[in-house]
Structure formats: C-alpha cells, structure tokens
Design a protein around this motif. Structure first.
Motif, PDB file in Angstrom:
ATOM      1  N   GLU A   6       2.269  41.706  -6.568  1.00  0.00           N
ATOM      2  CA  GLU A   6       3.226  40.643  -6.065  1.00  0.00           C
ATOM      3  C   GLU A   6       3.600  40.827  -4.774  1.00  0.00           C
ATOM      4  O   GLU A   6       3.702  42.081  -4.302  1.00  0.00           O
ATOM      5  CB  GLU A   6       4.351  40.280  -6.912  1.00  0.00           C
ATOM      6  CG  GLU A   6       4.024  40.314  -8.659  1.00  0.00           C
ATOM      7  CD  GLU A   6       4.144  41.405  -9.321  1.00  0.00           C
ATOM      8  OE1 GLU A   6       4.274  41.298 -10.476  1.00  0.00           O
ATOM      9  OE2 GLU A   6       3.877  42.483  -8.810  1.00  0.00           O
ATOM     10  N   SER A   7       4.103  39.897  -4.038  1.00  0.00           N
ATOM     11  CA  SER A   7       4.626  40.073  -2.786  1.00  0.00           C
ATOM     12  C   SER A   7       5.626  38.624  -2.480  1.00  0.00           C
ATOM     13  O   SER A   7       5.700  37.882  -3.204  1.00  0.00           O
ATOM     14  CB  SER A   7       3.713  40.106  -1.614  1.00  0.00           C
ATOM     15  OG  SER A   7       2.851  39.227  -1.519  1.00  0.00           O
ATOM     16  N   SER A  21       4.274  35.576  -3.801  1.00  0.00           N
ATOM     17  CA  SER A  21       2.549  35.367  -4.180  1.00  0.00           C
ATOM     18  C   SER A  21       2.004  36.682  -5.137  1.00  0.00           C
ATOM     19  O   SER A  21       2.852  37.636  -5.147  1.00  0.00           O
ATOM     20  CB  SER A  21       2.082  35.524  -2.757  1.00  0.00           C
ATOM     21  OG  SER A  21       2.494  34.687  -1.866  1.00  0.00           O
ATOM     22  N   CYS A  22       1.175  36.429  -5.961  1.00  0.00           N
ATOM     23  CA  CYS A  22       0.693  37.321  -6.770  1.00  0.00           C
ATOM     24  C   CYS A  22      -0.889  37.447  -6.446  1.00  0.00           C
ATOM     25  O   CYS A  22      -1.500  36.360  -6.792  1.00  0.00           O
ATOM     26  CB  CYS A  22       0.896  36.907  -8.192  1.00  0.00           C
ATOM     27  SG  CYS A  22       0.078  38.008  -9.641  1.00  0.00           S
ATOM     28  N   THR A  23      -1.278  38.295  -5.814  1.00  0.00           N
ATOM     29  CA  THR A  23      -2.875  38.391  -5.572  1.00  0.00           C
ATOM     30  C   THR A  23      -3.393  38.947  -6.837  1.00  0.00           C
ATOM     31  O   THR A  23      -3.019  39.885  -7.447  1.00  0.00           O
ATOM     32  CB  THR A  23      -3.106  39.250  -4.541  1.00  0.00           C
ATOM     33  OG1 THR A  23      -2.396  38.845  -3.217  1.00  0.00           O
ATOM     34  CG2 THR A  23      -4.524  39.536  -4.165  1.00  0.00           C
ATOM     35  N   ARG A  71      -1.647  27.651  -8.054  1.00  0.00           N
ATOM     36  CA  ARG A  71      -2.695  28.615  -8.345  1.00  0.00           C
ATOM     37  C   ARG A  71      -4.005  28.196  -7.322  1.00  0.00           C
ATOM     38  O   ARG A  71      -4.216  27.048  -7.523  1.00  0.00           O
ATOM     39  CB  ARG A  71      -3.156  28.494  -9.563  1.00  0.00           C
ATOM     40  CG  ARG A  71      -4.554  29.823  -9.916  1.00  0.00           C
ATOM     41  CD  ARG A  71      -4.903  29.761 -11.283  1.00  0.00           C
ATOM     42  NE  ARG A  71      -5.728  31.047 -11.750  1.00  0.00           N
ATOM     43  CZ  ARG A  71      -5.808  31.514 -12.906  1.00  0.00           C
ATOM     44  NH1 ARG A  71      -5.377  30.797 -14.005  1.00  0.00           N
ATOM     45  NH2 ARG A  71      -6.744  32.608 -13.075  1.00  0.00           N
ATOM     46  N   ASP A  72      -4.306  29.181  -6.442  1.00  0.00           N
ATOM     47  CA  ASP A  72      -5.367  28.973  -5.477  1.00  0.00           C
ATOM     48  C   ASP A  72      -6.595  29.714  -5.787  1.00  0.00           C
ATOM     49  O   ASP A  72      -6.396  30.982  -5.834  1.00  0.00           O
ATOM     50  CB  ASP A  72      -4.862  29.315  -4.274  1.00  0.00           C
ATOM     51  CG  ASP A  72      -5.823  28.723  -2.911  1.00  0.00           C
ATOM     52  OD1 ASP A  72      -7.045  29.016  -3.250  1.00  0.00           O
ATOM     53  OD2 ASP A  72      -5.447  28.792  -1.799  1.00  0.00           O
ATOM     54  N   LYS A  75      -8.375  31.782  -3.302  1.00  0.00           N
ATOM     55  CA  LYS A  75      -7.851  33.092  -2.881  1.00  0.00           C
ATOM     56  C   LYS A  75      -7.378  34.069  -3.820  1.00  0.00           C
ATOM     57  O   LYS A  75      -6.980  34.996  -3.381  1.00  0.00           O
ATOM     58  CB  LYS A  75      -6.670  32.587  -1.903  1.00  0.00           C
ATOM     59  CG  LYS A  75      -6.886  31.604  -0.757  1.00  0.00           C
ATOM     60  CD  LYS A  75      -5.487  31.442  -0.014  1.00  0.00           C
ATOM     61  CE  LYS A  75      -5.890  30.708   1.418  1.00  0.00           C
ATOM     62  NZ  LYS A  75      -4.700  30.305   2.260  1.00  0.00           N
ATOM     63  N   ASN A  76      -7.716  33.678  -4.856  1.00  0.00           N
ATOM     64  CA  ASN A  76      -7.299  34.548  -6.185  1.00  0.00           C
ATOM     65  C   ASN A  76      -5.841  34.885  -6.063  1.00  0.00           C
ATOM     66  O   ASN A  76      -5.326  36.076  -6.390  1.00  0.00           O
ATOM     67  CB  ASN A  76      -8.082  35.889  -6.133  1.00  0.00           C
ATOM     68  CG  ASN A  76      -9.605  35.749  -6.425  1.00  0.00           C
ATOM     69  OD1 ASN A  76      -9.888  34.922  -7.243  1.00  0.00           O
ATOM     70  ND2 ASN A  76     -10.578  36.398  -5.802  1.00  0.00           N
ATOM     71  N   THR A  77      -5.105  33.718  -5.805  1.00  0.00           N
ATOM     72  CA  THR A  77      -3.533  33.855  -5.845  1.00  0.00           C
ATOM     73  C   THR A  77      -2.672  33.009  -6.376  1.00  0.00           C
ATOM     74  O   THR A  77      -3.151  31.899  -6.623  1.00  0.00           O
ATOM     75  CB  THR A  77      -3.189  34.027  -4.211  1.00  0.00           C
ATOM     76  OG1 THR A  77      -3.797  35.078  -3.174  1.00  0.00           O
ATOM     77  CG2 THR A  77      -1.565  34.062  -4.003  1.00  0.00           C
ATOM     78  N   TYR A  79       0.984  31.465  -6.839  1.00  0.00           N
ATOM     79  CA  TYR A  79       2.356  31.358  -6.063  1.00  0.00           C
ATOM     80  C   TYR A  79       3.380  30.999  -6.864  1.00  0.00           C
ATOM     81  O   TYR A  79       3.422  30.210  -7.943  1.00  0.00           O
ATOM     82  CB  TYR A  79       2.201  30.488  -5.016  1.00  0.00           C
ATOM     83  CG  TYR A  79       1.337  30.598  -4.075  1.00  0.00           C
ATOM     84  CD1 TYR A  79      -0.214  30.087  -4.000  1.00  0.00           C
ATOM     85  CD2 TYR A  79       1.281  31.460  -3.092  1.00  0.00           C
ATOM     86  CE1 TYR A  79      -1.138  30.449  -3.122  1.00  0.00           C
ATOM     87  CE2 TYR A  79       0.304  31.987  -2.125  1.00  0.00           C
ATOM     88  CZ  TYR A  79      -0.990  31.240  -2.160  1.00  0.00           C
ATOM     89  OH  TYR A  79      -2.004  31.623  -1.225  1.00  0.00           O
ATOM     90  N   CYS A  95       4.476  39.018 -11.991  1.00  0.00           N
ATOM     91  CA  CYS A  95       3.232  38.186 -12.495  1.00  0.00           C
ATOM     92  C   CYS A  95       2.405  38.711 -13.506  1.00  0.00           C
ATOM     93  O   CYS A  95       2.235  39.958 -13.536  1.00  0.00           O
ATOM     94  CB  CYS A  95       2.475  38.083 -11.113  1.00  0.00           C
ATOM     95  SG  CYS A  95       0.823  37.473 -11.243  1.00  0.00           S
TER      96      CYS A  95
END
Length: 127
Positions: A6-7, A21-23, A71-72, A75-77, A79, A95
């Motif tokens: 997360e960030s 964001s959660c990668t 969800r993207d 980008k495997n992310t 939000y 996340c």
C-alpha cells in the motif's frame, strides 16, 4: 518486497481527500479484494470490497457514498479513493486479497478469509 504493497496514506483535514494505492504481485489474482482499516483499540473493519462476478463494489455503512474502489489490472493496482474524510476515518488502512473466497465465488468482509495482506498505510484526519 511484499505481495501487496500500500501507499498514499497521509494527514489531511476533515473534508479532504486521499487516494490510496495497493500494488498487487502478479502472482496473486483474486476476484475478491478489499480494503480494511483498523483504528487504535478497535477491531479491524471492512471498508469496501469487490463483488464476485461483476465490476460492482460493496461499501461498509460508515463510508458508503464517500469511498470508492477501482482496479487497474494492467497495472496490477487496486485504488481506494477517500473523499469527504472525517476524523473518525483515522486508521491504518490495509489492502487484502482472498484466494479462499475467490474459490467459493463469493466475496465478503470476513478478514479471517483473506490470506494476502499488505503492511498498511496510515490515514490521519484532523478536525
């Protein structure tokens, strides 16, 4: 590097907005992904999650109409958009992804059934 990272947390005044964001590691794919939060001295709370089988989302009562999830996959992310923030939204936000629920084809907010977790990102809202 964790599988979920997360960030985007920070400090904001009441009424403000943040985007978390959660990668997600490419090794993880689940139709059941969620954001949880935990304030000091309180139990972990489901905030918002995906709905299995469609692009819909489900929000907890305390954030309905203010928080959205997106969800993207490219980008495997994942939000989390937090709008109209209140001091009571102050918490560590996590996340999570569930392979267990994904196999059942049904998502819920039972944190015990989420097997992948990020390290958390702090959101602090001042009045």
């Amino acid at each position: 590097q964790g599988q979920l990272v997360e960030s985007g947390g920070g400090s904001v005044q009441a009424g403000g907005s943040l985007r978390l964001s959660c990668t997600v590691s490419p090794t993880i794919y689940s139709n059941c992904m969620a954001w949880f939060r935990q304030a000091p001295g309180k139990a972990r709370e489901g905030v918002i999650r995906t709905v299995y089988g469609n692009s819909g989302t489900f929000s907890g009562d305390s954030v309905a109409g203010r928080f959205t999830i997106a969800r993207d996959n490219a980008k495997n992310t994942l939000y989390l958009q937090l709008n109209s923030l209140k001091p009571e939204d102050t918490a560590m936000y996590y996340c999570a992804a569930s392979s267990i629920l994904d196999s059942r084809r049904y998502c819920n907010f039972n944190s015990n059934e989420y097997d992948y977790w990020g390290q958390g990102t702090q959101v602090t809202v001042s009045s």
